[in-house]
Design an enzyme around this catalytic site. Structure first.
Site, PDB file in Angstrom:
ATOM      1  CB  SER A   1       3.877  33.872 -77.666  1.00  0.00           C
ATOM      2  OG  SER A   1       4.304  32.825 -78.513  1.00  0.00           O
TER       3      SER A   1
ATOM      4  CE  LYS B   1       0.121  36.231 -77.950  1.00  0.00           C
ATOM      5  NZ  LYS B   1      -1.090  36.335 -77.090  1.00  0.00           N
TER       6      LYS B   1
ATOM      7  CB  ALA C   1     -13.515  31.941 -73.238  1.00  0.00           C
TER       8      ALA C   1
ATOM      9  CE1 TYR D   1       0.128  34.996 -81.363  1.00  0.00           C
ATOM     10  CE2 TYR D   1       2.331  34.076 -81.088  1.00  0.00           C
ATOM     11  CZ  TYR D   1       1.002  34.139 -80.713  1.00  0.00           C
ATOM     12  OH  TYR D   1       0.550  33.337 -79.686  1.00  0.00           O
TER      13      TYR D   1
END
Length: 257
Positions: free
Chosen positions: A146, A163, A17, A159
């Site tokens: 994604s 995902k 976050a 990546y």
């Protein structure tokens, strides 16, 4: 009939976050009345976020933790209960990133980093909150996939594959945990969301330009105003009959594949 999308008083954990999408989510959820537990790996960035949330009078707990550390995630859940007495929602947002790399040049270290912080980190976070949600008979989990995973974005092998693994975990969790009142869904922002390319990265700049060239909504999504409201819905009572789904928060980019 009214649809209850209110998250006031809900205790929501948001991993990763301290910047980017996670920061936008924390701001929006806090303004919407949620009590937050926010995490990040770098203390200075986490302190900056905590200060921002203090300025907004948002009740929160900030904990420096690496999602790849399973024991650390279990301790995070324990600290959340110690502070707030419960856990209602999890947004498993954290994941490390590697620069654009042709598939033939991907290393074991590249794969380990993306999988340790992606599907494995997401699973550790889900496991940490599951017993608490199960015992209270109510829970909301949002994972982050994604657009790049679905599209198979060139240069993003580690990546994209990590995902897609997260989407798989999402569906399994939805099926196994639905009987306990827990719904689990995945949000997919466009793959380039939240991080503009540096001036010395022409390959990534070209990907940005190509992504938005023919996109129906021809811009990147704003974390706080475009992506966070969708996540807020998924954390609310209004999402009680939707689980195991992938929601494309990508300006319609998925239609271009």
């Amino acid at each position: 009939m009214t649809v209850d999308t209110d998250v006031t008083g809900r205790v929501v954990v948001v991993t990763g976050a301290s910047r980017g999408i996670g920061r936008g989510l924390a701001h929006h959820l806090g303004r919407s009345g949620a009590r937050l537990v926010v995490t990040g790996r770098k203390q200075a960035r986490l302190d900056a976020l905590s200060s921002e949330l203090d300025d907004l009078d948002i009740d929160h707990l900030a904990v420096a933790v690496d999602v790849a550390d399973r024991e650390g995630m279990l301790e995070l859940a324990a600290r959340t209960v110690e502070r707030f007495g419960r856990v209602d929602g999890l947004v498993a947002n954290a994941q490390s990133f590697r620069s654009v790399t042709p598939l033939e040049d991907v290393t074991e270290a590249d794969m380990d980093l993306l999988y340790d912080t992606g599907p494995k980190g997401t699973l550790w976070a889900m496991q940490a909150v599951f017993p608490l949600m199960r015992d209270q008979g109510w829970g909301r989990i949002v994972t982050m996939g994604s657009n790049g995973g679905l599209n198979g974005a060139a240069g993003y092998g580690p990546y994209a594959s990590s995902k897609e693994a997260i989407r798989g975990l999402t569906r399994v969790a939805a099926r196994e945990w639905g009987p306990h009142g827990i719904v689990v869904n995945c949000v997919c922002p466009v793959s380039v969301a939240h991080r503009a390319p540096p001036g010395d990265d022409p390959e990534r700049a070209a990907i940005f330009a190509a992504t938005f060239a023919n996109q129906p909504i021809a811009r990147d999504g704003d974390a706080e105003d475009d992506i966070a409201p969708i996540v807020t819905f998924l954390l609310s009572d209004a999402c009680r009959y939707m689980t195991g789904q992938t929601i494309m928060a990508d300006g319609g980019a998925i239609m271009l594949r």
